[in-house]
Design an enzyme around this catalytic site. Sequence first.
Site, PDB file in Angstrom:
ATOM      1  N   ASN A   1      12.706  96.484  52.340  1.00 38.33           N
ATOM      2  CA  ASN A   1      13.421  97.282  51.333  1.00 38.33           C
ATOM      3  C   ASN A   1      14.934  97.165  51.430  1.00 38.33           C
ATOM      4  O   ASN A   1      15.638  97.552  50.530  1.00 38.33           O
ATOM      5  CB  ASN A   1      13.011  98.756  51.440  1.00 38.33           C
ATOM      6  CG  ASN A   1      13.284  99.332  52.810  1.00 38.33           C
ATOM      7  OD1 ASN A   1      13.201  98.629  53.820  1.00 38.33           O
ATOM      8  ND2 ASN A   1      13.613 100.604  52.849  1.00 38.33           N
TER       9      ASN A   1
ATOM     10  N   ARG B   1      28.843 131.733  82.408  1.00 34.10           N
ATOM     11  CA  ARG B   1      27.571 131.461  83.081  1.00 34.10           C
ATOM     12  C   ARG B   1      26.659 130.545  82.270  1.00 34.10           C
ATOM     13  O   ARG B   1      25.709 129.978  82.790  1.00 34.10           O
ATOM     14  CB  ARG B   1      26.833 132.791  83.369  1.00 34.10           C
ATOM     15  CG  ARG B   1      27.424 133.570  84.507  1.00 34.10           C
ATOM     16  CD  ARG B   1      26.808 134.951  84.603  1.00 34.10           C
ATOM     17  NE  ARG B   1      27.377 135.880  83.639  1.00 34.10           N
ATOM     18  CZ  ARG B   1      26.916 137.109  83.412  1.00 34.10           C
ATOM     19  NH1 ARG B   1      25.861 137.549  84.062  1.00 34.10           N
ATOM     20  NH2 ARG B   1      27.497 137.901  82.534  1.00 34.10           N
TER      21      ARG B   1
HETATM   22  C1  UD1 Z   1      28.374 143.057  79.271  1.00 29.37           C
HETATM   23  C2  UD1 Z   1      28.685 144.472  79.766  1.00 29.37           C
HETATM   24  C3  UD1 Z   1      27.612 144.859  80.793  1.00 29.37           C
HETATM   25  C4  UD1 Z   1      26.236 144.760  80.177  1.00 29.37           C
HETATM   26  C5  UD1 Z   1      26.005 143.370  79.594  1.00 29.37           C
HETATM   27  C6  UD1 Z   1      24.711 143.359  78.802  1.00 29.37           C
HETATM   28  C7  UD1 Z   1      31.131 144.659  79.730  1.00 29.37           C
HETATM   29  C8  UD1 Z   1      32.376 144.723  80.545  1.00 29.37           C
HETATM   30  N1  UD1 Z   1      29.995 144.499  80.388  1.00 29.37           N
HETATM   31  O1  UD1 Z   1      28.496 142.186  80.373  1.00 29.37           O
HETATM   32  O2  UD1 Z   1      27.850 146.186  81.233  1.00 29.37           O
HETATM   33  O3  UD1 Z   1      25.253 145.055  81.146  1.00 29.37           O
HETATM   34  O4  UD1 Z   1      27.063 143.006  78.707  1.00 29.37           O
HETATM   35  O5  UD1 Z   1      24.345 142.069  78.466  1.00 29.37           O
HETATM   36  O6  UD1 Z   1      31.197 144.788  78.543  1.00 29.37           O
HETATM   37  N2  UD1 Z   1      33.175 138.972  74.410  1.00 29.37           N
HETATM   38  C9  UD1 Z   1      34.222 138.888  73.525  1.00 29.37           C
HETATM   39  N3  UD1 Z   1      35.509 138.848  74.016  1.00 29.37           N
HETATM   40  C10 UD1 Z   1      35.774 138.912  75.342  1.00 29.37           C
HETATM   41  C11 UD1 Z   1      34.689 139.011  76.230  1.00 29.37           C
HETATM   42  C12 UD1 Z   1      33.403 139.031  75.738  1.00 29.37           C
HETATM   43  O7  UD1 Z   1      34.017 138.827  72.317  1.00 29.37           O
HETATM   44  O8  UD1 Z   1      36.968 138.874  75.696  1.00 29.37           O
HETATM   45  C13 UD1 Z   1      31.807 138.991  73.865  1.00 29.37           C
HETATM   46  C14 UD1 Z   1      30.923 137.853  74.363  1.00 29.37           C
HETATM   47  O9  UD1 Z   1      31.014 136.723  73.525  1.00 29.37           O
HETATM   48  C15 UD1 Z   1      29.533 138.486  74.375  1.00 29.37           C
HETATM   49  C16 UD1 Z   1      29.794 139.961  74.600  1.00 29.37           C
HETATM   50  O10 UD1 Z   1      31.168 140.168  74.306  1.00 29.37           O
HETATM   51  O11 UD1 Z   1      28.868 138.313  73.137  1.00 29.37           O
HETATM   52  C17 UD1 Z   1      29.508 140.376  76.035  1.00 29.37           C
HETATM   53  O12 UD1 Z   1      30.292 139.604  76.913  1.00 29.37           O
HETATM   54  P1  UD1 Z   1      29.712 138.994  78.257  1.00 29.37           P
HETATM   55  O13 UD1 Z   1      30.772 138.209  78.906  1.00 29.37           O
HETATM   56  O14 UD1 Z   1      28.410 138.356  78.015  1.00 29.37           O
HETATM   57  O15 UD1 Z   1      29.517 140.354  79.076  1.00 29.37           O
HETATM   58  P2  UD1 Z   1      28.496 140.576  80.249  1.00 29.37           P
HETATM   59  O16 UD1 Z   1      29.088 140.066  81.505  1.00 29.37           O
HETATM   60  O17 UD1 Z   1      27.162 140.118  79.852  1.00 29.37           O
HETATM   61 MG    MG Z   2      26.467 138.931  78.314  1.00 26.41          MG
END
Ligand code: UD1
Ligand code: MG
Length: 466
Positions: A389, A17
Amino acid sequence: MSNSLIAVVMAAGKSTRFKSRRSKLATPVHGKSMIERVIEATEGLSPQAIYVMVGHCAEDVQSALRKHPVEFITQEPQLGTGHCILVATQQIPQTSGTVLILNGDIPLIGLNLLKKILESHHSERADATVVSTCLEDPSGYGRILKNRSGKITRIVEDRDATPAQRRVKEINVGLYLISLDLLKKFISRLSNQNSQQEYYLTDLIELLIAARKKVNVFGTPDPMEVLGVNDRIELAEVIRVLRLRTLQRLMRDGVTILDPATTSVEEDVTIGQDTILFPGVRIEGPSSIGRRCVIRSHCRITHSILGDDVVVNDLSVINESHVAEKASIGPFAHLRLEAEVESNARVGNFVELKKARLGQNSKASHLTYLGDTTVGQNANIGAGTITCNYDGVNKNVTEIEDDCFIGSGVELVAPVVVHKGAYVAAGSVITRDVPPDALAIARGRQENKQDWKQKRAEQKSKPTKA
Ligand code: UD1
Ligand code: MG
């Protein structure tokens, strides 16, 4: 308490996103990267180790954290937050302890809140703690589902939620505590049967509850501290919050900020009492601004030191420079690369100083370039003076000693020295040193042709020969 704590920060995700070709987590957020903010708060708990999960654009995250003693673990491919923690548990050498799991994209998280969450986890004797907050618009976040007696039953992701579940305003912020034992036992049981075909860490909650483990929900009333940054709209909101925090601290300490909505001062900037910042000022750190300074509209000051009573007039840019007390800069001035303006000196409009020093009480008031130059005290640099310069290969130095007077429109071809007390006539091109107290004139002599207009008219009226 803290020495049994292990932190795992998830920073490997693709950030769809956010729509970036770089890692979202390396994005600057009010002077520091998003991930650095999360790591700094975590470091405050003194855990025995901080593991940072990297994958997508790993180099960006690693270079953003080069000053921090963290350990990186690669998650490749990235199959979701559940998979991320599975990879972590397989790699970390510890055999027991409490694991703090953090999303890398919650840059407003503070140490005080982390401490309270940890305390609650221990005092509740919980097997796991989930952190929640309530949002007016919870769209995009995982929702905390509870039973009639108010106990958590599971977390459902926005994309997988029913319309009724989507109306729940209590969200999962992406911050968890759990014992390493339990984590190792349950993490491999997650499935990816969901809309994104990802392994969700959040599904762990349901598994723990089914196994009669105690899951504690720590609700925080201030959503601002735990806002997840998923897109650029949330990024702007987080920057706004951090910006206002810094400005309010400065205002409480006696700095006048005329329009906080358009002013930005980074956290590692100090500003003395009774200094006034006009609208549109931006100060990036580390920088230090003295007392009673006036920084007028739309100036940018980066990595610089300003003494007391300095005035910086509108639309000036000061970068890696030093301005001493009572000096005056601008409007439309540019100081860069170790420019030094001594006390009471004046740099006027459309004047650029690069690696140049302007001594006490000296003035360069209009349209001037001083590069690789030292100007002594009480010197006057006339309008349009330029130091030449650069010879195409090397940068050469110009020295203008104390009490010199450089007339308007002078070019000083470096290397060259104008010795103490010397004068340089307007319009001169100076290629040789000027002795002390001498007058240098280096320009074509003026010739006035008397009655030239009339003579030309007569010339024109003569019949041309066939
Ligand atoms: C996640 C939570 C959601 C919560 C939200 C809060 C899950 C499934 N969902 O969703 O419930 O409300 O955060 O902001 O966890 N990441 C990895 N490896 C991966 C996927 C993600 O390291 O394979 C890391 C991302 O870089 C990020 C964090 O995990 O820093 C969260 O991932 P993101 O994709 O942002 O999850 P959300 O959809 O925001
Ligand atoms: Mg997130």
